[in-house]
Design a protein around this motif. Structure first.
Motif, PDB file in Angstrom:
ATOM      1  N   VAL A 241      -9.181  -1.554   4.249  1.00 51.62           N
ATOM      2  CA  VAL A 241      -8.033  -2.371   3.863  1.00 51.62           C
ATOM      3  C   VAL A 241      -6.786  -1.708   4.438  1.00 51.62           C
ATOM      4  O   VAL A 241      -6.566  -0.510   4.243  1.00 51.62           O
ATOM      5  CB  VAL A 241      -7.903  -2.477   2.326  1.00 51.62           C
TER       6      VAL A 241
ATOM      7  N   THR B 248      -1.418  -7.642   4.218  1.00 44.83           N
ATOM      8  CA  THR B 248      -2.647  -6.873   3.991  1.00 44.83           C
ATOM      9  C   THR B 248      -3.761  -7.501   4.805  1.00 44.83           C
ATOM     10  O   THR B 248      -3.886  -8.723   4.855  1.00 44.83           O
ATOM     11  CB  THR B 248      -3.027  -6.890   2.496  1.00 44.83           C
TER      12      THR B 248
ATOM     13  N   ASP C 241      -2.459  -2.180   4.978  1.00 47.40           N
ATOM     14  CA  ASP C 241      -1.245  -2.900   4.610  1.00 47.40           C
ATOM     15  C   ASP C 241      -0.081  -2.287   5.368  1.00 47.40           C
ATOM     16  O   ASP C 241      -0.073  -1.109   5.665  1.00 47.40           O
ATOM     17  CB  ASP C 241      -1.007  -2.839   3.094  1.00 47.40           C
TER      18      ASP C 241
END
Length: 179
Positions: A102, A145, A104
């Motif tokens: 992930v 994101t 961001d």
């Protein structure tokens, strides 16, 4: 050497037969050894069932003015780099292991400024962040994101999609972690 092997085998027998799990204080060290044996791969020394944490967070240390299209945004102040995958020098994250990650990133612009970016995996765009503060009397934060499946060695970075006029330092950040 034979004595050490015998002690190791006896320790395993005691752990398996629960002799080390009595409440008697004298078995404290043996219980601790049993816990260690349950949680370690003795060939590699690594923990069993626990993956190494991979996470990073970085920010820009100075204003980004008139950055040309296609330029890598270097988040050069590294705040966290567990697993050593991120380079503040290149602005790129290199996956230490395969998996889903992930990412961001936040771009902060002042009134009248724009800064358009995309997140890139090995040269291909995966997500976009178009930040524009038109007719506002304050900064504007724009965050995006993305979740990206990576193989070991894949590279991820943020680059401009058009000329960025001005991005604020400190509040312009990039981070990521493995799920």
């Amino acid at each position: 050497m034979k004595l050490a092997g015998l002690v190791f085998v006896l320790s395993i027998v005691m752990c398996v037969t629960d002799l080390a799990h009595s409440e008697d204080w004298s078995h404290f060290y043996l219980r601790a050894a049993c816990k260690l044996m349950e949680s370690r791969d003795f060939k590699t020394g690594n923990s069993i069932g626990k993956e190494k944490v991979i996470a990073f967070q970085a920010r820009v240390s100075s204003r980004l003015r008139n950055v040309p299209k296609g330029r890598t945004v270097r988040f050069d102040t590294v705040l966290l780099n567990e697993g050593n995958g991120y380079s503040g020098r290149s602005g790129q994250f290199t996956a230490p292991t395969k998996g889903v990650y992930v990412f961001d990133w936040t771009i902060t612009v002042d009134n009248g400024d724009t800064f358009f970016t995309e997140i890139v995996k090995n040269g291909s765009a995966f997500g976009y962040n178009h930040c524009a503060a038109k007719r506002q009397s304050y900064e504007r934060n724009c965050s995006t994101t993305s979740r990206i499946r990576l193989k070991r060695g894949d590279k991820v970075w943020v680059r401009t999609t058009s000329q960025g006029t001005d991005a604020h330092p400190t509040w312009t950040t990039f981070g990521g972690h493995k799920l």
